[in-house]
Scaffold this motif. Structure first.
Motif, PDB file in Angstrom:
ATOM      1  N   LYS A 243      38.633  49.138-159.311  1.00  0.00           N
ATOM      2  CA  LYS A 243      37.299  49.148-158.846  1.00  0.00           C
ATOM      3  C   LYS A 243      36.726  47.762-159.243  1.00  0.00           C
ATOM      4  O   LYS A 243      35.435  47.517-158.914  1.00  0.00           O
ATOM      5  N   GLU A 246      35.093  45.062-156.594  1.00  0.00           N
ATOM      6  CA  GLU A 246      34.228  45.409-156.099  1.00  0.00           C
ATOM      7  C   GLU A 246      32.852  45.621-156.951  1.00  0.00           C
ATOM      8  O   GLU A 246      31.840  45.154-156.557  1.00  0.00           O
ATOM      9  N   ASN A 247      33.114  45.902-158.134  1.00  0.00           N
ATOM     10  CA  ASN A 247      31.935  46.066-159.202  1.00  0.00           C
ATOM     11  C   ASN A 247      31.212  44.920-159.402  1.00  0.00           C
ATOM     12  O   ASN A 247      30.175  44.789-159.552  1.00  0.00           O
TER      13      ASN A 247
END
Length: 314
Positions: A243, A246-247
């Motif tokens: 992730k 995206e973070n």
């Protein structure tokens, strides 16, 4: 494992998060350019359940783990490259430097970051399927299709995905059945076309995949019927394995892959992506090619920064 409160900062030119084929390939390009590179990898490649890798020159039929082991050995002959068996838990930009923190409590700084983090398959909850994944329940005719040519073959998919796979696989076998695992999304024209080609269509949901050490014996359906097949192609959904992109604000495209340009660059300056996380062409050969390109582009950008003017890549 170090305590997470441990404060230790290690500077590198490039940090590669993910040490499978794309990451290792990029590291080789960079290592050969004498760049100080860190690979952070926890050793869980997405093809770890697959016994053999195919469609890659010089390594056709070799075990993925053996290819990876040899790749690491060769990459680490370049003494500016290091590998840490760890998990990156955060990646943030601070002015012109990226700060990466890991599960073990280490902190690394880099001028560029490459995500080679792969994707995670979201397997249907059908008993036996996960045991067969990568062996006789397969995703790609280029990676596995030849080994099952002429065999009784199923396709676990619906709608356009089923038609796409059918077109590819019908060249490999004439004994083909589509399992939509519920009501079909196919049009009447598509269904008629399948019938004309003697391709069976079964809407009854699958209950169990009976197998021997991951190799299919037969399928049990919810209505009690049994279907004998040797291989089952499955088009399954996926999510990003990591992730952190995206973070950080990396954009995903409409298919769920990290959006990149022709130079493996994301929408965030200094952040790159390569391999399965950013390409629908899911293969070892493609991942290695993408990693090699990313490494070359990253090195080129570092050279530009050293000289203060960009190279002309056109």
């Amino acid at each position: 494992m170090k305590n997470k409160n441990t404060t230790s900062i290690h500077p590198f030119e490039v940090i590669i998060i993910g040490g499978s084929y794309a990451g290792l390939s990029a590291a080789m390009s960079l290592g050969r350019s004498l760049r100080k590179v860190l690979i952070i990898d926890r050793g869980l490649p997405c093809n770890r359940s697959t016994p053999k890798s195919h469609n890659f020159l010089t390594q056709d039929g070799e075990a993925p783990a053996a290819i990876s082991e040899l790749s690491k050995k060769q990459v680490l002959t370049y003494n500016t490259v290091e590998i840490r068996n760890d998990l990156a838990t955060s990646c943030e930009r601070h002015e012109d430097t990226f700060r990466v923190e890991t599960e073990s409590g280490e902190t690394y700084l880099g001028k560029k970051v490459l995500f080679a983090t792969g994707i995670k398959d979201l397997l249907p909850k059908i008993e036996g399927l996960s045991d067969c994944w990568g062996k006789s329940v397969i995703h790609c005719p280029y990676c596995h299709g030849y080994e099952y040519h002429g065999k009784k073959t199923g396709i676990l998919a619906n709608g356009e995905a089923a038609i796409h796979l059918t077109k590819l696989i019908s060249n490999l076998t004439q004994d083909l059945t589509i399992f939509t695992n519920g009501p079909t999304d196919l049009t009447s024209e598509q269904t008629e076309s399948l019938g004309q080609r003697n391709i069976d269509l079964i809407e009854t949901p699958l209950k169990t995949i009976k197998h021997q050490e991951g190799y299919i014996n037969h399928l049990d359906l919810e209505d009690g019927s049994i279907v004998q097949i040797d291989a089952l192609y499955a088009r399954v959904p996926f999510q990003q394995n990591c992730k952190l992109p995206e973070n950080m604000g990396c954009e995903l495209n409409e298919h769920g892959f990290i959006s990149i340009n022709n130079f493996q660059e994301t929408n965030i300056e200094g952040v790159f992506a390569a391999g399965d996380n950013s390409s629908g062409m899911r293969s070892l050969a493609n991942a290695i090619a993408a990693g090699s390109l990313a490494g070359a582009i990253i090195n080129g950008q570092l050279c530009d920064e050293d000289f203060g003017s960009p190279m002309n890549l056109n």
